[in-house]
Scaffold this active site. Sequence first.
Site, mmCIF file in Angstrom:
data_model
loop_
_atom_site.group_PDB
_atom_site.id
_atom_site.type_symbol
_atom_site.label_atom_id
_atom_site.label_comp_id
_atom_site.label_asym_id
_atom_site.label_seq_id
_atom_site.Cartn_x
_atom_site.Cartn_y
_atom_site.Cartn_z
ATOM 1 N N ASN A 86 -81.632 63.324 -65.067
ATOM 2 C CA ASN A 86 -80.212 62.673 -65.010
ATOM 3 C C ASN A 86 -79.835 62.657 -66.515
ATOM 4 O O ASN A 86 -80.286 62.167 -67.389
ATOM 5 C CB ASN A 86 -80.508 61.241 -64.819
ATOM 6 C CG ASN A 86 -81.120 61.170 -63.321
ATOM 7 O OD1 ASN A 86 -80.830 61.923 -62.310
ATOM 8 N ND2 ASN A 86 -81.659 59.968 -63.242
ATOM 9 N N HIS A 121 -84.095 64.734 -72.437
ATOM 10 C CA HIS A 121 -85.396 64.692 -71.445
ATOM 11 C C HIS A 121 -85.008 64.804 -69.972
ATOM 12 O O HIS A 121 -83.909 64.387 -69.637
ATOM 13 C CB HIS A 121 -86.137 63.308 -71.849
ATOM 14 C CG HIS A 121 -85.148 62.186 -71.423
ATOM 15 N ND1 HIS A 121 -83.941 61.774 -71.716
ATOM 16 C CD2 HIS A 121 -85.622 61.223 -70.289
ATOM 17 C CE1 HIS A 121 -83.648 60.429 -71.112
ATOM 18 N NE2 HIS A 121 -84.498 60.310 -70.162
ATOM 19 N N LYS A 152 -66.049 62.122 -60.033
ATOM 20 C CA LYS A 152 -65.975 62.165 -58.300
ATOM 21 C C LYS A 152 -66.891 60.901 -58.079
ATOM 22 O O LYS A 152 -68.045 60.746 -58.648
ATOM 23 C CB LYS A 152 -66.461 63.457 -57.806
ATOM 24 C CG LYS A 152 -66.692 63.239 -56.364
ATOM 25 C CD LYS A 152 -65.469 63.117 -55.520
ATOM 26 C CE LYS A 152 -65.671 62.867 -54.311
ATOM 27 N NZ LYS A 152 -64.349 62.282 -53.332
ATOM 28 N N GLU A 207 -67.357 58.152 -48.230
ATOM 29 C CA GLU A 207 -68.619 59.230 -48.188
ATOM 30 C C GLU A 207 -69.982 58.359 -47.762
ATOM 31 O O GLU A 207 -70.737 58.872 -46.978
ATOM 32 C CB GLU A 207 -68.878 59.621 -49.689
ATOM 33 C CG GLU A 207 -67.805 60.552 -50.067
ATOM 34 C CD GLU A 207 -66.484 59.986 -50.261
ATOM 35 O OE1 GLU A 207 -66.394 58.801 -50.278
ATOM 36 O OE2 GLU A 207 -65.650 61.068 -50.669
HETATM 37 O O1 LIG Z 1 -58.832 57.259 -52.195
HETATM 38 P P1 LIG Z 1 -59.174 57.064 -53.464
HETATM 39 O O2 LIG Z 1 -59.398 55.433 -53.588
HETATM 40 O O3 LIG Z 1 -58.202 57.379 -54.605
HETATM 41 O O4 LIG Z 1 -60.390 57.583 -53.981
HETATM 42 C C1 LIG Z 1 -61.799 57.058 -53.638
HETATM 43 O O5 LIG Z 1 -62.283 56.865 -52.317
HETATM 44 C C2 LIG Z 1 -62.461 58.108 -51.658
HETATM 45 C C3 LIG Z 1 -63.018 57.767 -50.158
HETATM 46 O O6 LIG Z 1 -64.362 56.915 -50.412
HETATM 47 C C4 LIG Z 1 -63.300 58.886 -52.416
HETATM 48 O O7 LIG Z 1 -63.626 60.101 -51.732
HETATM 49 C C5 LIG Z 1 -63.010 59.304 -53.770
HETATM 50 O O8 LIG Z 1 -64.066 59.801 -54.718
HETATM 51 C C6 LIG Z 1 -62.792 57.629 -54.585
HETATM 52 O O9 LIG Z 1 -62.270 57.934 -55.925
HETATM 53 O O1 LIG Z 2 -85.547 55.939 -64.594
HETATM 54 P P1 LIG Z 2 -84.060 55.984 -65.137
HETATM 55 O O2 LIG Z 2 -83.727 57.078 -65.922
HETATM 56 O O3 LIG Z 2 -84.090 54.725 -66.014
HETATM 57 O O4 LIG Z 2 -83.425 55.671 -63.886
HETATM 58 C C1 LIG Z 2 -82.233 56.522 -63.444
HETATM 59 O O5 LIG Z 2 -82.934 57.366 -62.683
HETATM 60 C C2 LIG Z 2 -83.470 56.789 -61.418
HETATM 61 C C3 LIG Z 2 -83.911 58.128 -60.583
HETATM 62 O O6 LIG Z 2 -83.148 59.134 -60.320
HETATM 63 C C4 LIG Z 2 -82.640 56.172 -60.652
HETATM 64 O O7 LIG Z 2 -83.504 55.522 -59.290
HETATM 65 C C5 LIG Z 2 -82.044 55.169 -61.649
HETATM 66 O O8 LIG Z 2 -80.831 54.195 -60.516
HETATM 67 C C6 LIG Z 2 -81.234 55.696 -62.652
HETATM 68 O O9 LIG Z 2 -80.653 54.794 -63.435
#
Ligand SMILES: O=P(O)(O)O[C@H]1O[C@H](CO)[C@@H](O)[C@H](O)[C@H]1O
Ligand SMILES: O=P(O)(O)O[C@H]1O[C@H](CO)[C@@H](O)[C@H](O)[C@H]1O
Lengths: 348, 348
Positions: A151, A164, A312, A318
């Site tokens: 991440n 990392h 996004k 979604e």
């Molecule tokens: O339509 P909006 O509010 O601009 O956009 C938001 O809602 C949508 C529907 O969940 C998503 O696809 C977009 O990524 C989000 O930014």
């Molecule tokens: O383990 P981290 O880096 O503190 O945490 C991050 O990665 C994890 C694994 O994808 C997620 O579950 C956490 O929500 C995110 O904040």
Amino acid sequence: MSKKNNFRRYNPLIDEWIIVAVNRINRPWQGAKTEKSTGGNVEKSSEKNQLAPGGVRSSGVVNEEYTSTFVFENDFPSFTEFEDCAGEEEDSDLFKQKEVRGVCKVICYHPDSQLTLAIMNLEEVRTVIDIWNQQYVELNPKYEWVQIFENRGAVVGCSNMHPHGQLWASNYLPSIPQKKHESQKKYFEKNRKVLLLDYLDQEMTKNERNIMRNEHWTWLVPYWAFWPFETMLLPNRHVERFTDLNETEKQSLSSILRALLIKYDNLFECSFPYMMGWSGAPTGSFLSEDCSFWQLHLSFFPPLLRSATVPKFLAGYEVFAEKQRDISPEIAAKTLREIDGEHYSKRK
Amino acid sequence: MSKKNNFRRYNPLIDEWIIVAVNRINRPWQGAKTEKSTGGNVEKSSEKNQLAPGGVRSSGVVNEEYTSTFVFENDFPSFTEFEDCAGEEEDSDLFKQKEVRGVCKVICYHPDSQLTLAIMNLEEVRTVIDIWNQQYVELNPKYEWVQIFENRGAVVGCSNMHPHGQLWASNYLPSIPQKKHESQKKYFEKNRKVLLLDYLDQEMTKNERNIMRNEHWTWLVPYWAFWPFETMLLPNRHVERFTDLNETEKQSLSSILRALLIKYDNLFECSFPYMMGWSGAPTGSFLSEDCSFWQLHLSFFPPLLRSATVPKFLAGYEVFAEKQRDISPEIAAKTLREIDGEHYSKRK
Ligand SMILES: O=P(O)(O)O[C@H]1O[C@H](CO)[C@@H](O)[C@H](O)[C@H]1O
Ligand SMILES: O=P(O)(O)O[C@H]1O[C@H](CO)[C@@H](O)[C@H](O)[C@H]1O
């Protein structure tokens, strides 16, 4: 820190499993606050970064003065090998819970907190590839699934900017690799071809979504990509698992990996945030099964949409109905294809 | 603004569909930037909010001077009824693309940009429930799925803080309701009971994850919740669709909805961000099928984990392997149960 057993619970409404990892709630947090930053800002204070050589981790452990890569067990793991409260499994149609075991590690790529994979030199990137390989060699026999991922950037929840990634290995095959396993198996049974190799062949003919290719690897935007600049890196030949890569392929991987990450950084002239993850044939008990329908792949799910500051979101529609993307995969591929190959920081 | 046809594409690797909606990329953005805010900050400038009465939208259209709720078609829709480039469908195993049609609307809850559902009065909340019902009555016969949802707060990608939700209706059943349809059907065939009603019964006996209940509705944390404070609101009796709710149930909904949103706001003393969405039996051609295995439910997926500023991320492990949560559903339920019922802004 007390270690409790962790569980997976089943969602009968959408046929999906969720891990309940109650060890993690107190972990330290240097990532996104309300004032969120997508850039690569690293601690500037005099205190050492927890992940740096000599850094003091929240467990009190002091990191060794490492000079290359460095791997340690996560202080707040979602999986442990510790068993102290067996017997909490449930198994009815609506309440299904299984105990899970495993290990979670942190993989530091480099001692320098200011670096990223994109701006390390080739030899340094190669050490990361070697440490990935070493971890797979060590853990593949013990676990059904070894997930290596990164991440990168506060916008995807990275709580520390030191270069990392992570590794989470578990005694079961998680939901998404389980689906990939079934889909590739079914495809092979029907077509007698490896799904992703057949796909790669067709993409090379169509020539619309491929971005970069060298002798051993191809980087492309999948036809079905969800994230705005989602991509996939595929070996050109049939490779089931990371550990099946030969020396030349690993060397070639370090150069295409670095080259593609430079393109990503150049896209919005920022240290590009992403989720990156390897997927290959499952391990553990699967090592003695035929998994030749699998093809190794590295996926990139970067959240940025329109600039270094506009991501996004996986939002309401979604999560309740269906994923939706706002630019076509073809335009994303074209954009990445045409972007400069030299890192923007070197141009200024 | 030119309207293009939109498509769904199939991901053969994980058996999932993704919408490609190329109309939306240029929509205005007042939401999260790098400097992200989870609060309810509304434009303070002299220019009117685009969603307010008299506000000028990006299409140039001026909103009417509405005094209650207000519905208009999204200026940057993912679905349209406009067809100008038919014939781009693909149907091979690896390249599968279908044309999609539909409509996207914005539902403004109130003329006042400073309000939220949690701090409106009961009559005002009731007008929102009535406008939802009116939209379902109008659109159910025309579309297979009518998704009403709200993205609240910049942290879930809401691009404008004026109190509003959205409606996206489509000529097909999207991936997630499709799964819910199959799971509930299978459960009914096996157990001769409605999945979510059977579940509700058992939860009332277990008494661990229910938070609040009135004569007609129950608010609880699902056993399988992923988001830290994910909850579900269920009618106590069998209700297939929103339009099957009677007057008393709608009145009762306005009070429990407001009460639960106040608890959410009180959790971290902030205008609580969330994704909220209704799910009920599908519509369109499904109106003439037996869907009695369905139970209406309202889901809340709020991202905050530990404070008004620390969200839970759906990050690398979650997207490549399996979803993982950091606090148990039981502790989340207990926390919400014990929280004060009076809005924090009134206490100070
Ligand atoms: O339509 P909006 O509010 O601009 O956009 C938001 O809602 C949508 C529907 O969940 C998503 O696809 C977009 O990524 C989000 O930014
Ligand atoms: O383990 P981290 O880096 O503190 O945490 C991050 O990665 C994890 C694994 O994808 C997620 O579950 C956490 O929500 C995110 O904040």
